[in-house]
Design a protein around this motif. Structure first.
Motif, PDB file in Angstrom:
ATOM      1  N   SER A 145      -7.339   0.499  -3.196  1.00 27.01           N
ATOM      2  CA  SER A 145      -7.756  -0.146  -2.079  1.00 27.01           C
ATOM      3  C   SER A 145      -6.381  -0.721  -1.312  1.00 27.01           C
ATOM      4  CB  SER A 145      -8.851  -1.303  -2.216  1.00 27.01           C
ATOM      5  OG  SER A 145     -10.183  -0.688  -2.789  1.00 27.01           O
ATOM      6  N   ILE A 146      -5.399  -1.313  -2.537  1.00 23.60           N
ATOM      7  CA  ILE A 146      -4.548  -1.715  -1.950  1.00 23.60           C
ATOM      8  C   ILE A 146      -3.251  -0.840  -1.299  1.00 23.60           C
ATOM      9  CG2 ILE A 146      -2.347  -3.222  -2.845  1.00 23.60           C
ATOM     10  CD1 ILE A 146      -3.901  -4.572  -4.717  1.00 23.60           C
ATOM     11  N   LEU A 147      -3.064   0.209  -1.966  1.00 26.65           N
ATOM     12  CA  LEU A 147      -2.127   1.366  -1.590  1.00 26.65           C
ATOM     13  C   LEU A 147      -2.855   1.718  -0.291  1.00 26.65           C
ATOM     14  CD1 LEU A 147      -1.238   3.087  -4.991  1.00 26.65           C
ATOM     15  CD2 LEU A 147      -0.120   1.358  -3.760  1.00 26.65           C
ATOM     16  N   SER A 148      -4.108   2.064  -0.157  1.00 27.19           N
ATOM     17  CA  SER A 148      -4.617   2.661   1.002  1.00 27.19           C
ATOM     18  C   SER A 148      -4.237   1.570   2.117  1.00 27.19           C
ATOM     19  CB  SER A 148      -6.133   2.603   0.964  1.00 27.19           C
ATOM     20  OG  SER A 148      -6.649   3.645  -0.103  1.00 27.19           O
ATOM     21  N   ASN A 149      -4.249   0.354   2.112  1.00 27.01           N
ATOM     22  CA  ASN A 149      -3.977  -0.644   3.158  1.00 27.01           C
ATOM     23  C   ASN A 149      -2.649  -0.605   3.513  1.00 27.01           C
ATOM     24  OD1 ASN A 149      -4.539  -3.186   4.930  1.00 27.01           O
ATOM     25  ND2 ASN A 149      -3.105  -3.864   3.418  1.00 27.01           N
ATOM     26  N   GLU A 150      -1.757  -0.285   2.476  1.00 24.11           N
ATOM     27  CA  GLU A 150      -0.449  -0.097   2.752  1.00 24.11           C
ATOM     28  C   GLU A 150       0.145   1.061   3.574  1.00 24.11           C
ATOM     29  OE1 GLU A 150       1.843  -2.661   2.443  1.00 24.11           O
ATOM     30  OE2 GLU A 150       0.125  -4.027   1.577  1.00 24.11           O
ATOM     31  N   VAL A 152      -0.199  -3.659  -7.707  1.00 26.85           N
ATOM     32  CA  VAL A 152      -0.809  -2.437  -8.519  1.00 26.85           C
ATOM     33  C   VAL A 152      -0.178  -2.191 -10.029  1.00 26.85           C
ATOM     34  CG1 VAL A 152      -1.036   0.021  -8.457  1.00 26.85           C
ATOM     35  CG2 VAL A 152      -1.284  -1.529  -6.306  1.00 26.85           C
ATOM     36  N   VAL A 153       1.165  -2.524  -9.952  1.00 34.09           N
ATOM     37  CA  VAL A 153       1.767  -2.092 -11.427  1.00 34.09           C
ATOM     38  C   VAL A 153       0.979  -3.545 -12.372  1.00 34.09           C
ATOM     39  CG1 VAL A 153       3.810  -2.343 -12.633  1.00 34.09           C
ATOM     40  CG2 VAL A 153       3.786  -1.405 -10.600  1.00 34.09           C
ATOM     41  N   LEU A 154       0.936  -4.668 -11.595  1.00 34.06           N
ATOM     42  CA  LEU A 154       0.452  -5.805 -12.419  1.00 34.06           C
ATOM     43  C   LEU A 154      -1.049  -5.378 -12.971  1.00 34.06           C
ATOM     44  CD1 LEU A 154       2.156  -9.070 -11.065  1.00 34.06           C
ATOM     45  CD2 LEU A 154       2.629  -7.719 -13.217  1.00 34.06           C
ATOM     46  N   ILE A 155      -1.868  -5.038 -12.077  1.00 36.19           N
ATOM     47  CA  ILE A 155      -3.295  -4.588 -12.350  1.00 36.19           C
ATOM     48  C   ILE A 155      -3.531  -3.660 -13.691  1.00 36.19           C
ATOM     49  CG2 ILE A 155      -5.444  -3.943 -11.366  1.00 36.19           C
ATOM     50  CD1 ILE A 155      -4.560  -5.105  -8.963  1.00 36.19           C
ATOM     51  N   ALA A 190       3.016  -3.153  -4.270  1.00 43.98           N
ATOM     52  CA  ALA A 190       3.288  -2.200  -5.194  1.00 43.98           C
ATOM     53  C   ALA A 190       3.428  -2.932  -6.734  1.00 43.98           C
ATOM     54  CB  ALA A 190       4.803  -1.563  -5.268  1.00 43.98           C
ATOM     55  N   VAL A 191       4.021  -4.253  -6.500  1.00 41.71           N
ATOM     56  CA  VAL A 191       3.961  -5.142  -7.818  1.00 41.71           C
ATOM     57  C   VAL A 191       2.374  -5.481  -8.127  1.00 41.71           C
ATOM     58  CG1 VAL A 191       4.659  -7.279  -8.775  1.00 41.71           C
ATOM     59  CG2 VAL A 191       6.346  -5.950  -7.271  1.00 41.71           C
TER      60      VAL A 191
END
Length: 492
Positions: free
Chosen positions: A82-87, A354-357, A351-352
């Protein structure tokens, strides 16, 4: 006007077909990956048996476990996707090739994961366990269908028991709502049950993740080659070779006593472990100086940086909870992707996140299997029975399905929960969310300080050779003056 209506209906139809195809391809890929993982750990003797009935039952149960594990992996990927799709939509807002990536697809994916998680936890995994343990009712004809009937009856009894417990709990907490919703199974009781399961998963993550964050340093250190200052590979390799040679001489002895044979079995297992350790040490000795002197410090610094960033983000979220009501986790119906970034630092911050999740999920799994309560569930390569596989799939699904709620509650991401994930009753309680953040920050900080200080002291003890002393080495028995004296004696 009619032509416009037809074109709109055609567009909606094509969008639905496209979303269905994408979801099917995603779940198929995850299913294949999950099947490869389970076949790597399963015990082959349970599937190569001469009893065709047992082999068929085990295969069906393995397919159900594979489906559950694929749902767990997809639940882990919900927030990153979801986060990467938004970006991506922010970077290419008018691209023709990115039209398939929209809010409807992401919302549908969240709903499917919620549905399949309920289906797996409430029906599929209990059925798989009952199916493998059942033998058919007494007096009935033996076969696979007899096991199916018994498993279905046991599942119905379990469902009635669980729904009764849920109804009593809802009646105690929400008296009027429980009476009005007695027959509203799908809209009220199943989400209420899953809310309780999610709360249990979030509490389990609260306990496992701080412990896993501290264990990540030792686990990563065991996989990498340490610098010469921190580890003398030549000395360890020579000791391991001598131990292996001693075990070889013991195994070459001949004996007929049953006690000697039993002892030889133990020594043979010990020999295989020592041999594997020697081969691993030889591979580490052949590592390049760059890998030895640069890889280990960079990995430790990266883990330390990720952990510190997690703690800082949680502390910042605590401050936001005190002064801003929008920091509370909540659900949303329309994600509205491509309008604004979910991080104040733009694409880099996303991106940070996503990596943290993903890092928190890996740490929670490491902490879960490192806990004394769940060590017995740790899967072994080609030696994990089907009951353990079922238990592992259930535990991983509980952890992964709680990951989106866990990440949003701690403020790791600003992406609000979609669909039924945002309908949990306890998410709107300020005191629960605030106390949860404080406990996570406190436990993680304490674990991090304890791990770093003891790791540094342990490596200094090994570097100065104090671990070869006849006394038992602990934090209290090795004062700082002894470390300095040993270090000075080596210098002079």
């Amino acid at each position: 006007m009619e032509l416009d209506d037809v074109s709109v209906r055609e567009q909606l139809f094509h969008n639905r077909v496209r979303e269905t195809i994408i979801c099917v391809l995603l779940f198929t890929s995850l299913y294949i990956l999950s099947y490869l993982i389970l076949t790597h750990f399963k015990k082959n003797a349970e599937f190569a048996t001469d009893d065709i009935e047992d082999a068929t039952v085990n295969k069906i149960a393995l397919w159900l476990c594979t489906f559950t594990l694929s749902v767990a992996v997809c639940a882990v990927l919900l927030l990153p996707i979801s986060i990467l799709s938004n970006e991506v939509l922010l970077m290419f807002p008018h691209s023709y090739y990115m039209q398939w990536l929209n809010g409807s697809l992401i919302h549908g994916l969240w709903n499917l994961v919620f549905l399949f998680s309920n289906l797996s936890l409430v029906f599929l995994m209990p059925f798989a366990y009952f199916f493998t343990e059942s033998e058919g009712f007494a007096g009935s004809k033996k076969g696979v269908m007899a096991r199916v009937y018994e498993a279905v009856v046991l599942l119905l009894l379990l469902a009635l028991l669980v729904l009764g417990i849920v109804w009593v709990a809802s009646a105690l907490l929400h008296n009027n709502m429980a009476r009005e919703s007695l027959y509203d199974l799908w809209e009220y009781y199943l989400p209420y049950l899953y809310s309780g399961i999610s709360l249990f998963g979030v509490l389990l993550l609260l306990l496992c993740t701080p412990f896993g964050l501290s264990r990540m340093f030792s686990v990563t250190g065991s996989l990498l080659v340490k610098p010469r200052l921190l580890e003398n590979i030549e000395e360890t390799l020579s000791c391991t070779a001598l131990e292996e040679a001693t075990l070889v001489r013991k195994l070459n002895r001949r004996g007929t006593s049953c006690w000697i044979k039993l002892n030889m079995e133990v020594e043979r297992k010990e020999f295989l472990n020592v041999q594997a350790k020697r081969l691993a040490l030889e591979m580490r000795r052949k590592a390049s100086p760059w890998q030895r002197n640069l890889g280990y410090p960079l990995a430790m610094l990266l883990l330390l940086a990720l952990t510190v960033v997690c703690v800082l983000m949680v502390c910042f979220n605590v401050l936001e909870l005190l002064f801003d009501e929008t920091a509370m986790p909540r659900g949303m119906e329309d994600p509205r992707l491509g309008t604004a970034s979910f991080s104040m630092f733009g694409s880099l911050g996303a991106a940070v996140q996503v990596v943290l999740i993903l890092y928190l999920m890996v740490s929670s799994v490491v902490g879960f299997y490192s806990s004394p309560l769940f060590t017995s569930l740790l899967p072994r390569v080609q030696d994990t029975n089907l009951t353990q596989i079922i238990g592992n799939c259930v535990c991983l699904l509980v952890l992964s399905s709680a990951l989106p709620v866990f990440s949003r509650t701690l403020g790791i991401t600003g992406f609000d929960l979609l669909g039924d994930f945002g309908r949990y009753n306890w998410l709107g309680n300020f005191y629960v969310v605030f106390l949860y953040n404080m406990l996570f920050a406190g436990l993680t900080s304490a674990s991090l300080i304890n791990t770093v200080t003891w790791a540094v002291q342990r490596e200094l003890i090994r570097a100065f050779g104090l671990h070869r002393l006849p006394l038992k080495v602990s934090r209290s028995t090795i004062p700082l003056r002894l470390l300095l004296a040993s270090g000075l004696s080596k210098i002079y």
